[in-house]
Design a protein around this motif. Structure first.
Motif, PDB file in Angstrom:
ATOM      1  N   PHE A   1      -1.634  26.691  42.143  1.00 19.98           N
ATOM      2  CA  PHE A   1      -0.476  26.097  41.473  1.00 19.98           C
ATOM      3  C   PHE A   1       0.717  26.059  42.428  1.00 19.98           C
ATOM      4  O   PHE A   1       1.412  25.051  42.545  1.00 19.98           O
ATOM      5  CB  PHE A   1      -0.139  26.902  40.217  1.00 19.98           C
ATOM      6  CG  PHE A   1       0.900  26.254  39.353  1.00 19.98           C
ATOM      7  CD1 PHE A   1       0.539  25.305  38.421  1.00 19.98           C
ATOM      8  CD2 PHE A   1       2.236  26.587  39.490  1.00 19.98           C
ATOM      9  CE1 PHE A   1       1.496  24.694  37.622  1.00 19.98           C
ATOM     10  CE2 PHE A   1       3.195  25.989  38.706  1.00 19.98           C
ATOM     11  CZ  PHE A   1       2.820  25.032  37.766  1.00 19.98           C
ATOM     12  N   ASP A   2       0.950  27.166  43.130  1.00 21.65           N
ATOM     13  CA  ASP A   2       2.049  27.216  44.097  1.00 21.65           C
ATOM     14  C   ASP A   2       1.843  26.224  45.236  1.00 21.65           C
ATOM     15  O   ASP A   2       2.790  25.597  45.698  1.00 21.65           O
ATOM     16  CB  ASP A   2       2.187  28.622  44.687  1.00 21.65           C
ATOM     17  CG  ASP A   2       2.863  29.582  43.733  1.00 21.65           C
ATOM     18  OD1 ASP A   2       3.437  29.108  42.729  1.00 21.65           O
ATOM     19  OD2 ASP A   2       2.825  30.799  43.987  1.00 21.65           O
ATOM     20  N   ALA A   3       0.609  26.099  45.716  1.00 25.08           N
ATOM     21  CA  ALA A   3       0.333  25.169  46.805  1.00 25.08           C
ATOM     22  C   ALA A   3       0.608  23.733  46.388  1.00 25.08           C
ATOM     23  O   ALA A   3       1.063  22.921  47.184  1.00 25.08           O
ATOM     24  CB  ALA A   3      -1.122  25.312  47.269  1.00 25.08           C
ATOM     25  N   ARG A   4       0.355  23.440  45.129  1.00 25.51           N
ATOM     26  CA  ARG A   4       0.537  22.066  44.665  1.00 25.51           C
ATOM     27  C   ARG A   4       1.972  21.762  44.253  1.00 25.51           C
ATOM     28  O   ARG A   4       2.511  20.715  44.574  1.00 25.51           O
ATOM     29  CB  ARG A   4      -0.403  21.802  43.499  1.00 25.51           C
ATOM     30  CG  ARG A   4      -0.332  20.383  43.040  1.00 25.51           C
ATOM     31  CD  ARG A   4      -1.451  20.054  42.115  1.00 25.51           C
ATOM     32  NE  ARG A   4      -1.399  18.633  41.834  1.00 25.51           N
ATOM     33  CZ  ARG A   4      -2.409  17.936  41.446  1.00 25.51           C
ATOM     34  NH1 ARG A   4      -3.567  18.516  41.319  1.00 25.51           N
ATOM     35  NH2 ARG A   4      -2.280  16.672  41.195  1.00 25.51           N
ATOM     36  N   PHE A   5       2.615  22.689  43.523  1.00 24.01           N
ATOM     37  CA  PHE A   5       3.937  22.415  42.953  1.00 24.01           C
ATOM     38  C   PHE A   5       5.068  23.231  43.572  1.00 24.01           C
ATOM     39  O   PHE A   5       6.228  22.965  43.305  1.00 24.01           O
ATOM     40  CB  PHE A   5       3.912  22.670  41.441  1.00 24.01           C
ATOM     41  CG  PHE A   5       2.928  21.810  40.717  1.00 24.01           C
ATOM     42  CD1 PHE A   5       3.132  20.452  40.570  1.00 24.01           C
ATOM     43  CD2 PHE A   5       1.774  22.358  40.189  1.00 24.01           C
ATOM     44  CE1 PHE A   5       2.218  19.658  39.913  1.00 24.01           C
ATOM     45  CE2 PHE A   5       0.851  21.574  39.519  1.00 24.01           C
ATOM     46  CZ  PHE A   5       1.071  20.211  39.384  1.00 24.01           C
TER      47      PHE A   5
ATOM     48  N   ALA B   1       9.448  25.925  42.673  1.00 21.29           N
ATOM     49  CA  ALA B   1      10.171  25.239  41.595  1.00 21.29           C
ATOM     50  C   ALA B   1       9.208  24.908  40.457  1.00 21.29           C
ATOM     51  O   ALA B   1       9.554  25.040  39.277  1.00 21.29           O
ATOM     52  CB  ALA B   1      10.834  23.977  42.125  1.00 21.29           C
ATOM     53  N   GLY B   2       7.998  24.491  40.798  1.00 21.58           N
ATOM     54  CA  GLY B   2       6.987  24.208  39.787  1.00 21.58           C
ATOM     55  C   GLY B   2       6.633  25.443  38.989  1.00 21.58           C
ATOM     56  O   GLY B   2       6.422  25.381  37.778  1.00 21.58           O
ATOM     57  N   ARG B   3       6.580  26.588  39.666  1.00 18.51           N
ATOM     58  CA  ARG B   3       6.257  27.831  38.965  1.00 18.51           C
ATOM     59  C   ARG B   3       7.384  28.197  37.989  1.00 18.51           C
ATOM     60  O   ARG B   3       7.141  28.605  36.860  1.00 18.51           O
ATOM     61  CB  ARG B   3       6.043  28.970  39.949  1.00 18.51           C
ATOM     62  CG  ARG B   3       5.627  30.259  39.246  1.00 18.51           C
ATOM     63  CD  ARG B   3       5.474  31.395  40.185  1.00 18.51           C
ATOM     64  NE  ARG B   3       4.129  31.407  40.745  1.00 18.51           N
ATOM     65  CZ  ARG B   3       3.564  32.489  41.240  1.00 18.51           C
ATOM     66  NH1 ARG B   3       4.209  33.620  41.276  1.00 18.51           N
ATOM     67  NH2 ARG B   3       2.356  32.436  41.732  1.00 18.51           N
ATOM     68  N   VAL B   4       8.626  28.018  38.416  1.00 22.71           N
ATOM     69  CA  VAL B   4       9.762  28.319  37.539  1.00 22.71           C
ATOM     70  C   VAL B   4       9.714  27.425  36.303  1.00 22.71           C
ATOM     71  O   VAL B   4       9.894  27.900  35.177  1.00 22.71           O
ATOM     72  CB  VAL B   4      11.098  28.140  38.304  1.00 22.71           C
ATOM     73  CG1 VAL B   4      12.287  28.180  37.352  1.00 22.71           C
ATOM     74  CG2 VAL B   4      11.231  29.211  39.372  1.00 22.71           C
ATOM     75  N   VAL B   5       9.463  26.138  36.498  1.00 24.32           N
ATOM     76  CA  VAL B   5       9.372  25.212  35.371  1.00 24.32           C
ATOM     77  C   VAL B   5       8.224  25.615  34.443  1.00 24.32           C
ATOM     78  O   VAL B   5       8.369  25.618  33.221  1.00 24.32           O
ATOM     79  CB  VAL B   5       9.206  23.754  35.866  1.00 24.32           C
ATOM     80  CG1 VAL B   5       8.852  22.818  34.726  1.00 24.32           C
ATOM     81  CG2 VAL B   5      10.469  23.294  36.576  1.00 24.32           C
TER      82      VAL B   5
END
Length: 171
Positions: free
Chosen positions: A133-137, A140-144
């Motif tokens: 998930f971190d590699a893709r987003f 900021a993606g993790r926070v969202v």
């Protein structure tokens, strides 16, 4: 014993697996990145670095990497395996003329880029779970994602309380 002989002796005291880890450590890779690239556990990476620290008496990873770089330089070796000697007789300026100025990235390359990046001796070493998930987003993606999950949990709790209230009035 001369300084060069001592440096060579210290380098030769390392195992091949320790050298693999140190080569990546010198390139400022994290434990997770080294583990992923070598297809080993992060704990194994830390154990190999710790073993070298014990051999050399260095205080931390940074000192170990610094000493390894210094020893390689002193012995005339490099971590990438390139020779310091100009083998073809051309100057560095002449060799630079052979390099393309702008690398071309074609859209069709994008489809296979990620697949090639995570191949190591036929094994699929793609990150999984939260790392994927971190590699893709990114962060900021993790926070969202955390905020969305918190909102879903709050709505679930609110609806559960509303249902419980309605059932309480009926009884």
């Amino acid at each position: 014993m001369s300084d060069d002989a001592q440096a060579l002796e210290q380098l030769e005291s390392l195992t091949a697996k320790q050298v693999e880890v140190l080569d990546l450590l010198v390139m400022h890779r994290t434990t997770k990145e080294i583990a992923r690239e070598l297809s080993i556990a992060p704990n194994t990476v830390d154990q190999r670095i710790s073993a070298v620290r014990d051999k050399w008496g260095t205080a931390n990873r940074k000192d170990t990497a610094r000493r390894y770089s210094m020893l390689l330089e002193q012995c005339g070796k490099t971590t990438c395996g390139f020779s310091r000697v100009d083998e073809d007789g051309r100057s560095a300026e002449d060799r630079d003329q052979d390099l393309p100025v702008d690398p071309v990235f074609v859209l069709s390359d994008a489809a296979t880029f990620g697949q090639q990046r995570y191949r190591y001796e036929g094994m699929d070493t793609r990150p999984k779970g939260l790392e994927a998930f971190d590699a893709r987003f990114g962060r900021a993606g993790r926070v969202v994602a955390v905020l969305v999950l918190a909102l879903i949990m709050a709505l679930t709790l609110a609806s559960s309380l509303a249902i419980a209230d309605i059932l309480g009035r009926l009884i």
